[in-house]
Design a protein around this motif. Sequence first.
Motif, PDB file in Angstrom:
ATOM      1  N   LEU A   1      39.425  32.372  32.886  1.00  0.00           N
ATOM      2  CA  LEU A   1      38.782  31.529  33.896  1.00  0.00           C
ATOM      3  C   LEU A   1      38.646  32.218  35.255  1.00  0.00           C
ATOM      4  O   LEU A   1      38.122  31.630  36.193  1.00  0.00           O
ATOM      5  CB  LEU A   1      39.568  30.216  34.053  1.00  0.00           C
ATOM      6  N   ASN A   2      39.106  33.455  35.359  1.00  0.00           N
ATOM      7  CA  ASN A   2      38.881  34.221  36.583  1.00  0.00           C
ATOM      8  C   ASN A   2      37.380  34.497  36.743  1.00  0.00           C
ATOM      9  O   ASN A   2      36.636  34.514  35.752  1.00  0.00           O
ATOM     10  CB  ASN A   2      39.655  35.548  36.535  1.00  0.00           C
ATOM     11  N   PRO A   3      36.901  34.739  37.977  1.00  0.00           N
ATOM     12  CA  PRO A   3      35.464  34.948  38.210  1.00  0.00           C
ATOM     13  C   PRO A   3      34.841  36.038  37.350  1.00  0.00           C
ATOM     14  O   PRO A   3      33.717  35.893  36.874  1.00  0.00           O
ATOM     15  CB  PRO A   3      35.397  35.319  39.689  1.00  0.00           C
ATOM     16  N   GLY A   4      35.576  37.131  37.135  1.00  0.00           N
ATOM     17  CA  GLY A   4      35.066  38.215  36.300  1.00  0.00           C
ATOM     18  C   GLY A   4      35.349  38.024  34.834  1.00  0.00           C
ATOM     19  O   GLY A   4      35.011  38.886  34.010  1.00  0.00           O
ATOM     20  N   GLY A   5      35.983  36.908  34.496  1.00  0.00           N
ATOM     21  CA  GLY A   5      36.181  36.553  33.098  1.00  0.00           C
ATOM     22  C   GLY A   5      37.390  37.133  32.412  1.00  0.00           C
ATOM     23  O   GLY A   5      37.530  37.000  31.195  1.00  0.00           O
ATOM     24  N   SER A   6      38.304  37.769  33.155  1.00  0.00           N
ATOM     25  CA  SER A   6      39.484  38.314  32.475  1.00  0.00           C
ATOM     26  C   SER A   6      40.657  38.506  33.423  1.00  0.00           C
ATOM     27  O   SER A   6      40.520  38.440  34.651  1.00  0.00           O
ATOM     28  CB  SER A   6      39.164  39.653  31.801  1.00  0.00           C
ATOM     29  N   VAL A   7      41.793  38.783  32.830  1.00  0.00           N
ATOM     30  CA  VAL A   7      43.026  39.040  33.573  1.00  0.00           C
ATOM     31  C   VAL A   7      42.894  40.278  34.457  1.00  0.00           C
ATOM     32  O   VAL A   7      43.606  40.428  35.464  1.00  0.00           O
ATOM     33  CB  VAL A   7      44.204  39.209  32.588  1.00  0.00           C
ATOM     34  N   LYS A   8      41.979  41.166  34.110  1.00  0.00           N
ATOM     35  CA  LYS A   8      41.826  42.414  34.855  1.00  0.00           C
ATOM     36  C   LYS A   8      41.255  42.212  36.261  1.00  0.00           C
ATOM     37  O   LYS A   8      41.270  43.142  37.078  1.00  0.00           O
ATOM     38  CB  LYS A   8      40.956  43.386  34.056  1.00  0.00           C
ATOM     39  N   ASP A   9      40.753  41.015  36.550  1.00  0.00           N
ATOM     40  CA  ASP A   9      40.292  40.742  37.923  1.00  0.00           C
ATOM     41  C   ASP A   9      41.419  40.962  38.919  1.00  0.00           C
ATOM     42  O   ASP A   9      41.214  41.487  40.027  1.00  0.00           O
ATOM     43  CB  ASP A   9      39.799  39.297  38.043  1.00  0.00           C
ATOM     44  N   ARG A  10      42.618  40.531  38.549  1.00  0.00           N
ATOM     45  CA  ARG A  10      43.784  40.689  39.432  1.00  0.00           C
ATOM     46  C   ARG A  10      44.031  42.170  39.733  1.00  0.00           C
ATOM     47  O   ARG A  10      44.318  42.553  40.874  1.00  0.00           O
ATOM     48  CB  ARG A  10      45.028  40.098  38.767  1.00  0.00           C
ATOM     49  N   VAL A  11      43.962  42.967  38.693  1.00  0.00           N
ATOM     50  CA  VAL A  11      44.217  44.397  38.812  1.00  0.00           C
ATOM     51  C   VAL A  11      43.146  45.060  39.669  1.00  0.00           C
ATOM     52  O   VAL A  11      43.449  45.906  40.522  1.00  0.00           O
ATOM     53  CB  VAL A  11      44.264  45.042  37.412  1.00  0.00           C
ATOM     54  N   ALA A  12      41.895  44.681  39.443  1.00  0.00           N
ATOM     55  CA  ALA A  12      40.789  45.272  40.207  1.00  0.00           C
ATOM     56  C   ALA A  12      40.962  45.032  41.698  1.00  0.00           C
ATOM     57  O   ALA A  12      40.771  45.950  42.518  1.00  0.00           O
ATOM     58  CB  ALA A  12      39.464  44.700  39.718  1.00  0.00           C
ATOM     59  N   VAL A  13      41.318  43.812  42.070  1.00  0.00           N
ATOM     60  CA  VAL A  13      41.529  43.479  43.478  1.00  0.00           C
ATOM     61  C   VAL A  13      42.650  44.326  44.068  1.00  0.00           C
ATOM     62  O   VAL A  13      42.513  44.911  45.157  1.00  0.00           O
ATOM     63  CB  VAL A  13      41.852  41.981  43.650  1.00  0.00           C
TER      64      VAL A  13
END
Length: 400
Positions: free
Chosen positions: A78-90
């Motif tokens: 449900l993150n904007p980019g569609g995956s848990v990796k959004d957290r990592v990218a930020v």
Amino acid sequence: MAVARSTAAIVAAISIATLLSYFLRNDSRSKEASPRRRKTKKQPRKGLVQAIGNTPLIRINSLSDATGCEILGKAEFLNPGGSVKDRVAVKIIEEALESGKLAQGGVVTEGSAGSTAISLATVAPAYGCKCHVVIPDDVAIEKSQILEALGATVERVRPVSITHRDHYVNIARRRALEANEVAAKHRNSTLIDAKDVEKIKGYAYEGETHSSVFSSDCKGGFFADQFENLANYRAHYEGTGPEIWQQTGGNLHAFIAAAGTGGSGLFNKVTRGVMYTKEEAEGRRLKNPFDTITEGIGINRLTQNFMMAELDGAFRGTDLEAVEMSRFLLKNDGLFLGSSSAMNCVGAVRVAQLIGPGHTIVTILCDSGMRHLSKFYDTQYLSQHELTSSATGLEFLGLK
């Protein structure tokens, strides 16, 4: 638990021992009181970045009822980019900007099987940056299509061992160095000053003669290095972990997830203390012997991020189990999950079988099935790899 096949190649592909690592909560590990929940008025989140994280923790009803445990999934899809990796990218981009390793207007490069790249391409524009992704050419085509739609430049390359200079991760590292060279030339330098082109993880640009993929006004490059960059670890230590603790009210007995760089070697490392024999080391093979259709997990090497984990054990998982679990959850819970999410749920059931009923187990629902349509959810593709789903329940995990 490996599935035997008629040829050695398929045996290697299907008998991948995906690492499902877990930790068990006990009183000696943490005696901290669970944080009090305060009733606060919810405010609009400012921009894309603030919309990342604080995802819901949902009860997976079918698995909970079948095991007698409360099996909960962190709905990271449900993150904007569609995956848990959004957290990592930020976290990767913010730390790089703060340290000066990445300039606004610069290019973030990464070698990725898909999800991390998509998250970087989603987040980078919010920081005024661009994204260049090097991706294996056997990854589901929709991932490349998503990346291009997000504005990233995509370079598809053939899969080779991490020790090969043209492994997608190594190419991504070189691209960052190339971007730095372009930026240095743009600063009216006729010759590259070695001090201007920073080495990245001990690698220096080798002056390749191919035409640059970067424009002349490039502001430099930064290699995200998701496997070794500890911003990856910090994103979860500072964000995901505390969220889970708060959402469970501290009532948590086990957490399990498949390792992004897992495979049989890490299973042996966790359970036996020895990663692999000299003959099995990834660096001694021209091709990765642990290929899997479960994209994003199964690479057979120890990374800096993995070494930060304090684990109590590990399980092996197979592609067929992931396929069966994904269909079971779709039919019984309406959860349309990606391959690594399905594997995580396999692991959650394994932990439940190990510790018995009455416990709370949390796992990560990494992404949805939307970016897995051409492989993991394609019946013809699965049939070609002898991975057709046939289970009617959870009998593939020994449950009725």
